[in-house]
Design an enzyme around this catalytic site. Structure first.
Site, PDB file in Angstrom:
ATOM      1  NE  ARG A  70      -3.537  -0.030   2.582  1.00  0.00           N
ATOM      2  CZ  ARG A  70      -3.911   0.211   3.841  1.00  0.00           C
ATOM      3  NH1 ARG A  70      -3.735  -0.715   4.773  1.00  0.00           N
ATOM      4  NH2 ARG A  70      -4.470   1.344   4.158  1.00  0.00           N
ATOM      5  CD  GLN A 101     -12.174   8.777   9.503  1.00  0.00           C
ATOM      6  OE1 GLN A 101     -12.537   7.747  10.043  1.00  0.00           O
ATOM      7  NE2 GLN A 101     -12.952   9.423   8.665  1.00  0.00           N
ATOM      8  CG  HIS A 119      -7.224   6.368  11.813  1.00  0.00           C
ATOM      9  ND1 HIS A 119      -8.362   6.154  11.053  1.00  0.00           N
ATOM     10  CD2 HIS A 119      -7.659   6.509  13.093  1.00  0.00           C
ATOM     11  CE1 HIS A 119      -9.431   6.169  11.845  1.00  0.00           C
ATOM     12  NE2 HIS A 119      -9.031   6.398  13.088  1.00  0.00           N
ATOM     13  CB  CYS A 148      16.666  -2.354  20.251  1.00  0.00           C
ATOM     14  SG  CYS A 148      14.915  -2.550  19.850  1.00  0.00           S
ATOM     15  CB  SER A 187     -18.260   4.439   6.074  1.00  0.00           C
ATOM     16  OG  SER A 187     -17.111   4.079   6.814  1.00  0.00           O
ATOM     17  CG  ASN A 211     -20.099   9.340   1.116  1.00  0.00           C
ATOM     18  OD1 ASN A 211     -20.191   8.479   0.250  1.00  0.00           O
ATOM     19  ND2 ASN A 211     -19.446   9.142   2.255  1.00  0.00           N
ATOM     20  CB  ALA A 229     -14.308  14.205  -2.550  1.00  0.00           C
TER      21      ALA A 229
HETATM   22  C1  BJW Z   1     -16.540   8.766  -1.782  1.00  0.00           C
HETATM   23  C2  BJW Z   1     -15.867   8.626  -2.975  1.00  0.00           C
HETATM   24  C3  BJW Z   1     -15.636   9.801  -3.680  1.00  0.00           C
HETATM   25  C4  BJW Z   1     -16.016   6.679  -2.162  1.00  0.00           C
HETATM   26  N1  BJW Z   1     -16.062  10.959  -3.174  1.00  0.00           N
HETATM   27  N2  BJW Z   1     -16.973   9.936  -1.316  1.00  0.00           N
HETATM   28  C5  BJW Z   1     -18.252  -1.031  18.813  1.00  0.00           C
HETATM   29  C6  BJW Z   1     -18.851   0.206  18.825  1.00  0.00           C
HETATM   30  C7  BJW Z   1     -18.088   1.377  18.721  1.00  0.00           C
HETATM   31  C8  BJW Z   1     -16.723   1.317  18.632  1.00  0.00           C
HETATM   32  C9  BJW Z   1     -16.122   0.075  18.637  1.00  0.00           C
HETATM   33  C10 BJW Z   1     -16.870  -1.076  18.717  1.00  0.00           C
HETATM   34  N3  BJW Z   1     -16.021  -2.134  18.675  1.00  0.00           N
HETATM   35  C11 BJW Z   1     -14.748  -1.653  18.560  1.00  0.00           C
HETATM   36  C12 BJW Z   1     -14.810  -0.311  18.540  1.00  0.00           C
HETATM   37  C13 BJW Z   1     -13.686   0.635  18.420  1.00  0.00           C
HETATM   38  C14 BJW Z   1     -13.113   0.659  17.041  1.00  0.00           C
HETATM   39  C15 BJW Z   1     -14.226   0.971  16.038  1.00  0.00           C
HETATM   40  O1  BJW Z   1     -14.608   2.091  15.821  1.00  0.00           O
HETATM   41  N4  BJW Z   1     -14.757  -0.058  15.378  1.00  0.00           N
HETATM   42  C16 BJW Z   1     -15.890   0.117  14.462  1.00  0.00           C
HETATM   43  C17 BJW Z   1     -15.525  -0.448  13.087  1.00  0.00           C
HETATM   44  C18 BJW Z   1     -17.083  -0.541  15.085  1.00  0.00           C
HETATM   45  N5  BJW Z   1     -12.149   1.715  17.049  1.00  0.00           N
HETATM   46  C19 BJW Z   1     -10.888   1.518  17.420  1.00  0.00           C
HETATM   47  O2  BJW Z   1     -10.462   0.422  17.724  1.00  0.00           O
HETATM   48  C20 BJW Z   1     -10.027   2.760  17.489  1.00  0.00           C
HETATM   49  N6  BJW Z   1      -9.359   2.850  18.737  1.00  0.00           N
HETATM   50  C21 BJW Z   1     -10.017   2.928  19.886  1.00  0.00           C
HETATM   51  O3  BJW Z   1     -11.233   2.880  19.958  1.00  0.00           O
HETATM   52  O4  BJW Z   1      -9.195   3.088  20.963  1.00  0.00           O
HETATM   53  C22 BJW Z   1      -9.753   3.009  22.268  1.00  0.00           C
HETATM   54  C23 BJW Z   1      -9.484   1.632  22.787  1.00  0.00           C
HETATM   55  C24 BJW Z   1      -8.202   1.281  23.104  1.00  0.00           C
HETATM   56  C25 BJW Z   1      -7.952   0.038  23.639  1.00  0.00           C
HETATM   57  C26 BJW Z   1      -8.995  -0.878  23.810  1.00  0.00           C
HETATM   58  C27 BJW Z   1     -10.282  -0.517  23.442  1.00  0.00           C
HETATM   59  C28 BJW Z   1     -10.549   0.746  22.935  1.00  0.00           C
HETATM   60  C29 BJW Z   1      -8.946   2.703  16.434  1.00  0.00           C
HETATM   61  C30 BJW Z   1      -9.503   2.739  15.060  1.00  0.00           C
HETATM   62  C31 BJW Z   1      -8.378   2.570  14.053  1.00  0.00           C
HETATM   63  C32 BJW Z   1      -8.888   2.510  12.632  1.00  0.00           C
HETATM   64  N7  BJW Z   1      -7.830   2.108  11.784  1.00  0.00           N
HETATM   65  C33 BJW Z   1      -8.085   1.973  10.367  1.00  0.00           C
HETATM   66  C34 BJW Z   1      -6.861   1.323   9.697  1.00  0.00           C
HETATM   67  C35 BJW Z   1      -5.704   2.310   9.583  1.00  0.00           C
HETATM   68  C36 BJW Z   1      -4.497   1.678   9.001  1.00  0.00           C
HETATM   69  C37 BJW Z   1      -4.689   1.195   7.591  1.00  0.00           C
HETATM   70  O5  BJW Z   1      -5.009   1.993   6.691  1.00  0.00           O
HETATM   71  O6  BJW Z   1      -4.525   0.001   7.363  1.00  0.00           O
HETATM   72  O7  BJW Z   1      -8.362   3.274   9.787  1.00  0.00           O
HETATM   73  S1  BJW Z   1      -9.571   1.081  10.031  1.00  0.00           S
HETATM   74  C38 BJW Z   1     -10.031   2.009   8.589  1.00  0.00           C
HETATM   75  O8  BJW Z   1     -11.302   2.644   8.825  1.00  0.00           O
HETATM   76  C39 BJW Z   1      -8.987   3.139   8.484  1.00  0.00           C
HETATM   77  C40 BJW Z   1      -9.857   4.319   8.164  1.00  0.00           C
HETATM   78  O9  BJW Z   1      -9.198   5.512   8.500  1.00  0.00           O
HETATM   79  C41 BJW Z   1     -11.101   4.055   8.956  1.00  0.00           C
HETATM   80  C42 BJW Z   1     -12.317   4.778   8.459  1.00  0.00           C
HETATM   81  O10 BJW Z   1     -12.665   4.370   7.166  1.00  0.00           O
HETATM   82  P1  BJW Z   1     -13.212   5.436   6.116  1.00  0.00           P
HETATM   83  O11 BJW Z   1     -12.165   6.435   5.833  1.00  0.00           O
HETATM   84  O12 BJW Z   1     -14.508   5.955   6.559  1.00  0.00           O
HETATM   85  O13 BJW Z   1     -13.342   4.550   4.788  1.00  0.00           O
HETATM   86  P2  BJW Z   1     -14.578   3.645   4.295  1.00  0.00           P
HETATM   87  O14 BJW Z   1     -14.019   2.738   3.256  1.00  0.00           O
HETATM   88  O15 BJW Z   1     -15.281   3.029   5.421  1.00  0.00           O
HETATM   89  O16 BJW Z   1     -15.586   4.681   3.636  1.00  0.00           O
HETATM   90  C43 BJW Z   1     -15.294   5.361   2.431  1.00  0.00           C
HETATM   91  C44 BJW Z   1     -16.447   6.324   2.124  1.00  0.00           C
HETATM   92  O17 BJW Z   1     -16.097   7.098   0.995  1.00  0.00           O
HETATM   93  C45 BJW Z   1     -17.775   5.615   1.781  1.00  0.00           C
HETATM   94  O18 BJW Z   1     -18.814   6.228   2.513  1.00  0.00           O
HETATM   95  C46 BJW Z   1     -17.948   5.877   0.274  1.00  0.00           C
HETATM   96  O19 BJW Z   1     -19.312   6.005  -0.111  1.00  0.00           O
HETATM   97  C47 BJW Z   1     -17.225   7.185   0.116  1.00  0.00           C
HETATM   98  N8  BJW Z   1     -16.647   7.446  -1.206  1.00  0.00           N
HETATM   99  N9  BJW Z   1     -15.585   7.246  -3.142  1.00  0.00           N
HETATM  100  C48 BJW Z   1     -16.750  10.961  -1.985  1.00  0.00           C
HETATM  101  N10 BJW Z   1     -14.994   9.768  -4.872  1.00  0.00           N
HETATM  102 ZN    ZN Z   2      14.165  -0.680  18.729  1.00  0.00          ZN
END
Ligand code: BJW
Ligand code: ZN
Length: 242
Positions: A70, A101, A119, A148, A187, A211, A229
Site C-alpha cells: 500500500r 483518517q 490514524h 535493538c 463511512s 459522499n 469529492a
Molecule cells: C466517496 C468517494 C468519492 C467513495 N467521493 N466519497 C463497537 C462500537 C463502537 C466502537 C467500537 C466497537 N467495537 C470496537 C470499537 C472501536 C473501534 C471501532 O470504531 N470499530 C468500528 C468499526 C465498530 N475503534 C478503534 O479500535 C479505534 N481505537 C479505539 O477505539 O481506541 C480506544 C481503545 C483502546 C484500547 C482498547 C479498546 C478501545 C482505532 C480505530 C483505528 C482505525 N484504523 C483503520 C486502519 C488504519 C491503518 C490502515 O489503513 O490500514 O483506519 S480502520 C479504517 O477505517 C482506516 C480508516 O481511517 C477508517 C475509516 O474508514 P473510512 O475512511 O470511513 O473509509 P470507508 O471505506 O469506510 O468509507 C469510504 C467512504 O467514501 C464511503 O462512505 C464511500 O461512499 C465514500 N466514497 N468514493 C466521496 N470519490
Molecule cells: Zn528498537
C-alpha cells in the site's frame, strides 16, 4: 451542478474556521482504494487479519508486506482535484483545518498545512520495542528489525489502539471551535474519529457531508451533497471565488 443555494454559499463565505474531516473516499479518485463498500480493500483482505497488533505479532511478515504494497501505491499516486481545492481554501479563509483518517499523506502533498492525522501515516514506522522512529527503511529482511532487535511496524492506528493523543486533542479542539464542518468521503463508522462530527454539531457548527452515497450520519448532518469529492469540492471553491 451542486445543490448549494445562495444562502449555503453565504454561510460558507462567512465562516472564519472551516474544518474538512476526510476519509478514504477523499483519495478514491487518486486511485487509493477505500476500505468498505463495493471496491473496498476489505472485500479482499479482512481487517481483523491485518489491521491489529495481534495479527502483526502472529504474522509480522504478512502484515508488513501488506503495508509495503500500500505504501508503494500511495507513493505513485498524486493528490486529486478535491485535495487541491481544500488546500486552496486556505487562501480565502482565516483558518482551515484538515482532520484526516487517511494515512496516505495526500493532503500534505496537495499543500494543506494544518492537518491532524488521526490514524497515523504510512510513510512513518517505529520499533515496537524501543519506539525509535524510521522513515525510509531498507527491507533487507521482512519485516525489518530495529538495532535493538524489535520488529519495526508502520505508524498507523490499528483496531483496539489509542489514537495519537496530540492529533486527537487538536482535532477535538478544531471540531468544537469551527463554524463549518465538512465531512468528506467517510463511512463515519470508526470511532473515536466519527465522534468529532457529533462534537462539531453540538458545538454549533454547520455540518455538510460530501459522499457518493448515504451514510450512517446522513440523517444527522445539516446537508448532504451526493457526488464525488474531486468534483464537488472544486465546484464549491469556484462558487466562493465568484
Ligand atoms: C466517496 C468517494 C468519492 C467513495 N467521493 N466519497 C463497537 C462500537 C463502537 C466502537 C467500537 C466497537 N467495537 C470496537 C470499537 C472501536 C473501534 C471501532 O470504531 N470499530 C468500528 C468499526 C465498530 N475503534 C478503534 O479500535 C479505534 N481505537 C479505539 O477505539 O481506541 C480506544 C481503545 C483502546 C484500547 C482498547 C479498546 C478501545 C482505532 C480505530 C483505528 C482505525 N484504523 C483503520 C486502519 C488504519 C491503518 C490502515 O489503513 O490500514 O483506519 S480502520 C479504517 O477505517 C482506516 C480508516 O481511517 C477508517 C475509516 O474508514 P473510512 O475512511 O470511513 O473509509 P470507508 O471505506 O469506510 O468509507 C469510504 C467512504 O467514501 C464511503 O462512505 C464511500 O461512499 C465514500 N466514497 N468514493 C466521496 N470519490
Ligand atoms: Zn528498537
Amino acid at each position: 451542478m451542486i445543490e448549494l443555494n445562495k444562502t449555503d454559499i453565504e454561510r460558507i463565505k462567512c465562516s472564519r474556521h472551516i474544518v474538512f474531516f476526510t476519509g478514504a473516499g477523499m483519495s478514491a479518485e487518486s486511485g487509493v482504494a477505500t476500505f468498505r463498500g463495493k471496491d473496498g480493500i476489505w472485500n479482499k483482505f479482512r481487517p481483523e487479519e491485518l489491521a491489529n497488533f495481534d495479527s502483526f505479532m502472529k504474522n509480522p511478515a504478512m502484515v508488513w508486506e501488506w503495508y509495503s504494497y500500500r505504501r508503494d501505491i500511495v507513493r505513485h499516486v498524486i493528490p486529486n482535484a478535491g485535495h487541491l481545492a481544500i488546500a486552496e481554501f486556505q487562501k480565502y479563509f482565516p483558518k482551515i483545518t484538515v482532520i484526516t483518517q487517511n494515512i496516505d499523506n495526500l493532503h500534505k502533498r496537495a499543500g494543506s498545512n494544518n492537518i491532524f492525522e488521526l490514524h497515523g501515516n504510512i510513510e512513518r514506522n517505529y520499533c515496537i520495542k524501543c519506539k525509535t522512529f524510521y522513515n525510509d527503511i531498507e527491507e533487507r529482511v521482512v519485516p525489518p528489525k530495529c538495532k535493538c532487535g524489535g520488529f519495526i511496524r508502520p505508524d498507523v492506528v490499528w483496531f483496539g489502539e489509542y489514537l495519537p493523543e496530540d492529533q486527537y486533542k487538536g482535532a477535538e479542539i478544531a471540531a468544537s471551535e469551527c463554524d463549518y464542518f465538512f465531512v468528506v468521503g467517510t463511512s463515519a463508522i470508526v470511532f473515536p474519529a466519527a465522534s468529532l462530527i457529533y462534537i462539531a454539531k453540538k458545538s454549533g457548527a454547520f455540518i455538510t457531508e460530501i459522499n457518493i452515497e448515504e451514510t450512517d450520519i446522513s440523517s444527522f448532518t445539516n446537508k448532504t451533497i451526493m457526488g464525488k469529492a474531486g468534483k464537488i469540492l472544486p465546484e464549491i471553491l469556484e462558487k466562493i471565488k465568484e
